[in-house]
Motif scaffolding. Structure first.
Motif, PDB file in Angstrom:
ATOM      1  N   ARG A 140      53.604  76.808   6.432  1.00  0.00           N
ATOM      2  CA  ARG A 140      53.021  77.851   5.782  1.00  0.00           C
ATOM      3  C   ARG A 140      51.577  78.233   6.247  1.00  0.00           C
ATOM      4  O   ARG A 140      51.367  77.831   7.256  1.00  0.00           O
ATOM      5  CB  ARG A 140      52.566  76.779   4.397  1.00  0.00           C
ATOM      6  N   GLU A 141      50.952  79.172   5.378  1.00  0.00           N
ATOM      7  CA  GLU A 141      49.772  79.723   5.564  1.00  0.00           C
ATOM      8  C   GLU A 141      48.673  78.795   5.583  1.00  0.00           C
ATOM      9  O   GLU A 141      48.908  77.498   4.894  1.00  0.00           O
ATOM     10  CB  GLU A 141      49.496  80.864   4.829  1.00  0.00           C
ATOM     11  N   ARG A 142      47.502  79.065   6.356  1.00  0.00           N
ATOM     12  CA  ARG A 142      46.480  78.232   6.210  1.00  0.00           C
ATOM     13  C   ARG A 142      45.872  78.198   4.826  1.00  0.00           C
ATOM     14  O   ARG A 142      45.516  79.369   4.377  1.00  0.00           O
ATOM     15  CB  ARG A 142      45.293  78.312   7.515  1.00  0.00           C
ATOM     16  N   LEU A 143      45.795  77.253   3.825  1.00  0.00           N
ATOM     17  CA  LEU A 143      45.523  77.081   2.539  1.00  0.00           C
ATOM     18  C   LEU A 143      43.693  76.668   2.575  1.00  0.00           C
ATOM     19  O   LEU A 143      43.458  76.087   3.470  1.00  0.00           O
ATOM     20  CB  LEU A 143      46.156  76.275   1.954  1.00  0.00           C
ATOM     21  N   GLN A 144      43.096  77.200   1.366  1.00  0.00           N
ATOM     22  CA  GLN A 144      41.798  76.926   1.422  1.00  0.00           C
ATOM     23  C   GLN A 144      41.786  76.641  -0.364  1.00  0.00           C
ATOM     24  O   GLN A 144      42.431  77.108  -1.121  1.00  0.00           O
ATOM     25  CB  GLN A 144      40.802  77.787   1.701  1.00  0.00           C
ATOM     26  N   SER A 145      40.612  75.887  -0.712  1.00  0.00           N
ATOM     27  CA  SER A 145      40.537  76.049  -2.127  1.00  0.00           C
ATOM     28  C   SER A 145      39.822  77.146  -2.482  1.00  0.00           C
ATOM     29  O   SER A 145      39.543  77.976  -2.124  1.00  0.00           O
ATOM     30  CB  SER A 145      39.403  74.643  -2.304  1.00  0.00           C
ATOM     31  N   GLN A 146      39.981  76.988  -3.966  1.00  0.00           N
ATOM     32  CA  GLN A 146      39.248  78.296  -4.757  1.00  0.00           C
ATOM     33  C   GLN A 146      37.947  78.245  -4.394  1.00  0.00           C
ATOM     34  O   GLN A 146      37.303  79.077  -4.475  1.00  0.00           O
ATOM     35  CB  GLN A 146      39.655  78.098  -6.387  1.00  0.00           C
ATOM     36  N   GLU A 147      37.354  77.336  -4.397  1.00  0.00           N
ATOM     37  CA  GLU A 147      35.807  77.098  -4.001  1.00  0.00           C
ATOM     38  C   GLU A 147      35.609  77.654  -2.938  1.00  0.00           C
ATOM     39  O   GLU A 147      34.428  78.351  -2.599  1.00  0.00           O
ATOM     40  CB  GLU A 147      35.099  75.605  -4.205  1.00  0.00           C
ATOM     41  N   ASP A 148      36.107  77.163  -1.810  1.00  0.00           N
ATOM     42  CA  ASP A 148      36.086  77.894  -0.433  1.00  0.00           C
ATOM     43  C   ASP A 148      36.370  79.234  -0.448  1.00  0.00           C
ATOM     44  O   ASP A 148      35.467  79.960   0.060  1.00  0.00           O
ATOM     45  CB  ASP A 148      36.848  77.246   0.435  1.00  0.00           C
ATOM     46  N   ARG A 149      37.203  79.878  -1.137  1.00  0.00           N
ATOM     47  CA  ARG A 149      37.288  81.104  -1.263  1.00  0.00           C
ATOM     48  C   ARG A 149      36.218  81.980  -1.920  1.00  0.00           C
ATOM     49  O   ARG A 149      35.900  82.939  -1.532  1.00  0.00           O
ATOM     50  CB  ARG A 149      38.726  81.590  -1.940  1.00  0.00           C
ATOM     51  N   ALA A 150      35.810  81.297  -2.872  1.00  0.00           N
ATOM     52  CA  ALA A 150      34.632  82.092  -3.755  1.00  0.00           C
ATOM     53  C   ALA A 150      33.426  82.237  -3.010  1.00  0.00           C
ATOM     54  O   ALA A 150      32.726  82.957  -3.313  1.00  0.00           O
ATOM     55  CB  ALA A 150      34.454  81.066  -5.087  1.00  0.00           C
TER      56      ALA A 150
END
Length: 242
Positions: free
Chosen positions: A133-143
């Motif tokens: 899968r793709e490298r995931l990140q949290s919504q907080e990290d994206r924000a």
């Protein structure tokens, strides 16, 4: 409404120095955009007028110019925001700090050279996740870096910066914004390299926190804040970016 456009003109093949060309347009509506007025001048009065434009929807950033002394996108500025009444005068000039090629068209290559210098692309050579899968990140990290993803490379911020006017070698606000987008991306692994580049004499320390860049940004990016966060990351180290 009648509008007079006062446009800074310059053709290096013919002119010794820039001059002001004035064009009067009748039957202008308050909700007409400045780009539409420029089209009318070029199509109806003077076909030699030269300017850049493409999408006309504030996405490509190609029609950045100084409108009444402020860096704006011509496709986003309504006549109603520049004056009212039966007669309005609008002054249009090319962006400052970059060489004028002709009329409102400036040489963007120095701007894009600074942009390329900060490695404005995702870097991660680590093995991909085992599940494929793709490298995931949290919504907080994206924000954390969401604001700086909005940049459209129109150069309005950089060419509004007095530090850039004084020293064209300064990497400029737009390049720092682009670097910020990847420096604070938890999935990227080249933050330290970008911080090293921006710690050089022509990097973030040329910024004098004047806030012209934030005011000029047509995407309402908090440019000065992003620059400040990069400065702090340089001082504190890559492990303290949050």
């Amino acid at each position: 409404m009648q509008v007079t456009l006062r446009i800074r003109r310059f053709n290096p093949e013919r002119d010794q120095k820039p001059y002001w060309g004035e064009y009067t347009l009748d039957k202008v509506e308050p909700n007409d955009r400045v780009l539409e007025l420029l089209h009318r001048v070029k199509w109806e009065q003077d076909g030699t007028l030269t300017f850049r434009r493409s999408c006309a929807h504030g996405v490509c950033g190609s029609d950045g110019m100084r409108i009444n002394g402020v860096n704006r996108l011509a496709c986003k500025v309504l006549v109603s925001t520049l004056g009212s009444g039966d007669q309005v005068t609008i002054q249009i000039e090319p962006l400052l700090g970059l060489t004028v090629i002709k009329d409102l068209v400036v040489d963007m290559e120095p701007f894009f050279e600074h942009y390329r210098s900060v490695m404005p692309y995702f870097i991660n050579d680590e093995p991909v996740p085992e599940d494929g899968r793709e490298r995931l990140q949290s919504q907080e990290d994206r924000a954390r870096f969401d604001d700086t993803t909005k940049c459209i490379l129109c150069a309005c911020c950089t060419t509004a910066c007095p530090s850039f006017w004084a020293d064209g070698a300064y990497v400029g606000p737009a390049a720092i914004v682009q670097a910020h987008r990847f420096i604070f991306d938890s999935r990227d692994t080249a933050a330290a390299d970008r911080l090293k580049i921006l710690a050089e004499p022509e990097g973030v320390w040329r910024c004098r926190t004047i806030f012209n860049c934030t005011t000029a940004c047509p995407r309402e990016i908090e440019v000065t804040r992003a620059i400040g966060e990069v400065k702090l990351a340089i001082r504190r180290g890559v492990d303290h970016r949050s």
